[in-house]
Motif scaffolding. Structure first.
Motif, PDB file in Angstrom:
ATOM      1  N   GLY A 235     -11.361  22.950 -11.409  1.00 44.51           N
ATOM      2  CA  GLY A 235     -11.400  21.515 -11.627  1.00 44.51           C
ATOM      3  C   GLY A 235     -12.076  21.156 -12.930  1.00 44.51           C
ATOM      4  O   GLY A 235     -11.620  20.273 -13.672  1.00 44.51           O
ATOM      5  N   PHE A 236     -13.174  21.833 -13.254  1.00 46.63           N
ATOM      6  CA  PHE A 236     -13.862  21.599 -14.518  1.00 46.63           C
ATOM      7  C   PHE A 236     -12.990  22.020 -15.701  1.00 46.63           C
ATOM      8  O   PHE A 236     -12.947  21.334 -16.730  1.00 46.63           O
ATOM      9  CB  PHE A 236     -15.191  22.355 -14.549  1.00 46.63           C
ATOM     10  N   GLU A 237     -12.290  23.133 -15.568  1.00 47.86           N
ATOM     11  CA  GLU A 237     -11.419  23.598 -16.651  1.00 47.86           C
ATOM     12  C   GLU A 237     -10.326  22.578 -16.950  1.00 47.86           C
ATOM     13  O   GLU A 237     -10.030  22.290 -18.123  1.00 47.86           O
ATOM     14  CB  GLU A 237     -10.805  24.946 -16.281  1.00 47.86           C
ATOM     15  N   ARG A 238      -9.722  22.028 -15.913  1.00 48.11           N
ATOM     16  CA  ARG A 238      -8.687  21.010 -16.112  1.00 48.11           C
ATOM     17  C   ARG A 238      -9.268  19.773 -16.785  1.00 48.11           C
ATOM     18  O   ARG A 238      -8.647  19.184 -17.680  1.00 48.11           O
ATOM     19  CB  ARG A 238      -8.054  20.637 -14.771  1.00 48.11           C
ATOM     20  N   LEU A 239     -10.458  19.381 -16.347  1.00 44.38           N
ATOM     21  CA  LEU A 239     -11.095  18.201 -16.938  1.00 44.38           C
ATOM     22  C   LEU A 239     -11.407  18.431 -18.411  1.00 44.38           C
ATOM     23  O   LEU A 239     -11.143  17.570 -19.258  1.00 44.38           O
ATOM     24  CB  LEU A 239     -12.377  17.863 -16.171  1.00 44.38           C
ATOM     25  N   PHE A 240     -11.987  19.582 -18.744  1.00 46.44           N
ATOM     26  CA  PHE A 240     -12.318  19.874 -20.144  1.00 46.44           C
ATOM     27  C   PHE A 240     -11.067  19.882 -21.013  1.00 46.44           C
ATOM     28  O   PHE A 240     -11.086  19.400 -22.158  1.00 46.44           O
ATOM     29  CB  PHE A 240     -13.026  21.232 -20.245  1.00 46.44           C
ATOM     30  N   ALA A 241      -9.971  20.425 -20.472  1.00 49.16           N
ATOM     31  CA  ALA A 241      -8.723  20.448 -21.239  1.00 49.16           C
ATOM     32  C   ALA A 241      -8.226  19.034 -21.487  1.00 49.16           C
ATOM     33  O   ALA A 241      -7.762  18.704 -22.606  1.00 49.16           O
ATOM     34  CB  ALA A 241      -7.681  21.257 -20.467  1.00 49.16           C
ATOM     35  N   GLN A 242      -8.331  18.171 -20.493  1.00 48.76           N
ATOM     36  CA  GLN A 242      -7.890  16.785 -20.662  1.00 48.76           C
ATOM     37  C   GLN A 242      -8.733  16.047 -21.700  1.00 48.76           C
ATOM     38  O   GLN A 242      -8.212  15.311 -22.533  1.00 48.76           O
ATOM     39  CB  GLN A 242      -7.966  16.041 -19.330  1.00 48.76           C
ATOM     40  N   VAL A 243     -10.048  16.284 -21.666  1.00 47.97           N
ATOM     41  CA  VAL A 243     -10.955  15.613 -22.599  1.00 47.97           C
ATOM     42  C   VAL A 243     -10.678  16.059 -24.025  1.00 47.97           C
ATOM     43  O   VAL A 243     -10.622  15.241 -24.964  1.00 47.97           O
ATOM     44  CB  VAL A 243     -12.417  15.856 -22.201  1.00 47.97           C
ATOM     45  N   THR A 244     -10.515  17.364 -24.223  1.00 43.37           N
ATOM     46  CA  THR A 244     -10.279  17.873 -25.586  1.00 43.37           C
ATOM     47  C   THR A 244      -8.919  17.433 -26.128  1.00 43.37           C
ATOM     48  O   THR A 244      -8.734  17.302 -27.337  1.00 43.37           O
ATOM     49  CB  THR A 244     -10.350  19.406 -25.608  1.00 43.37           C
ATOM     50  N   GLU A 245      -7.971  17.186 -25.213  1.00 45.80           N
ATOM     51  CA  GLU A 245      -6.658  16.715 -25.639  1.00 45.80           C
ATOM     52  C   GLU A 245      -6.597  15.194 -25.756  1.00 45.80           C
ATOM     53  O   GLU A 245      -5.558  14.628 -26.068  1.00 45.80           O
ATOM     54  CB  GLU A 245      -5.594  17.190 -24.636  1.00 45.80           C
ATOM     55  N   GLY A 246      -7.716  14.546 -25.449  1.00 44.41           N
ATOM     56  CA  GLY A 246      -7.794  13.100 -25.571  1.00 44.41           C
ATOM     57  C   GLY A 246      -7.100  12.337 -24.487  1.00 44.41           C
ATOM     58  O   GLY A 246      -6.754  11.160 -24.643  1.00 44.41           O
ATOM     59  N   LYS A 247      -6.900  12.975 -23.332  1.00 52.08           N
ATOM     60  CA  LYS A 247      -6.229  12.298 -22.221  1.00 52.08           C
ATOM     61  C   LYS A 247      -7.227  11.551 -21.351  1.00 52.08           C
ATOM     62  O   LYS A 247      -8.379  11.897 -21.290  1.00 52.08           O
ATOM     63  CB  LYS A 247      -5.484  13.339 -21.364  1.00 52.08           C
TER      64      LYS A 247
END
Length: 247
Positions: A235-247
């Protein structure tokens, strides 16, 4: 409770963040109110615990029912943990000649420990003090259920730990406790309500070993599926990916 300077500082930081993480339950609603009107997004990512790959030994349905039910408290000896509520229940059991029904074991340390040691304890309460990890694991295995009459929490780690050992839970309905506990694996109670806690304790003590085993099995399955480290880390990995992609 948090003092107003801390609340003000926390609100300032949260409202200027891209994302704020909630553990779930009532905490999510609180954060939505704090972030209302800002660009901050509330995302639920719960706490996690180590979960044995194989189900722990669930209470044997043939376990003797003539022994006291062992309820384990684990936590800091402080006002917010509701130990005064637990003590009121223990004293009521003695007064009503039900002292042999339940045995409370209290593990932990904190400002109230010395006070309880000086004042003396009801005969059905045992203070264990601070325990190491090995001792704590042994206590989880030996108890019939975890009891936590806390007044306020986030998502109690001790509840997750006890669930990972297939234990029923008696806990206050605060923070994200309702995400973990339901009628299937325990009792969710109003915080600070000694009468409600008393009736939950007596009701649990009256349940058969078979029912307690089913409650423990439900705890284990729920924590394994939703609150193990691999699941929460994903769950944290998905969140970090979304944040870095600006989603």
């Amino acid at each position: 409770m948090l003092g107003w300077p801390f609340r003000a500082a926390l609100t300032y930081i949260v409202r200027r963040s891209a994302v704020v993480i909630s553990l779930g339950g009532k905490l999510t609603g609180i954060l939505h109110r704090v972030t209302a009107g800002s660009r901050c997004r509330v995302v639920v990512v719960p706490n996690a615990t180590d979960v044995p790959s194989d189900a722990p030994m669930i209470t044997d349905a043939k376990t003797a029912v003539d022994r006291p039910v062992e309820l384990l408290f684990v936590g800091r000896f402080a006002f917010n943990k509701g130990l005064d509520v637990l003590m009121a229940v223990a004293q009521r059991l003695i007064k009503e000649e039900k002292a042999g029904l339940v045995r409370f074991q209290l593990a932990g340390d904190g400002p109230l420990l010395a006070e309880y040691q000086r004042a003396g304890l009801p005969g059905n309460v045992e203070l264990l003090g601070r325990v190491d990890d090995d001792r704590l694991a042994s206590l989880y295995r030996a108890c019939d259920a975890l009891i936590l009459p806390t007044r306020f929490e986030g998502m109690p780690t001790v509840v997750l730990e006890a669930m990972a050992r297939a234990k029923p839970i008696i806990v206050s309905d605060v923070g994200a406790s309702a995400e973990l506990v339901s009628m299937h694996n325990g009792y969710l109670l109003p915080p600070g309500d000694a009468d409600a806690l008393y009736h939950a304790v007596v009701a649990f003590a009256g349940r058969s070993p078979e029912v307690r085993a089913k409650m423990g099995a439900y705890s284990y399955q729920r924590v394994r599926e939703l609150y193990s480290w691999p699941v929460v880390a994903s769950g944290f990995e998905r969140l970090f990916a979304q944040v870095t992609e600006g989603k």
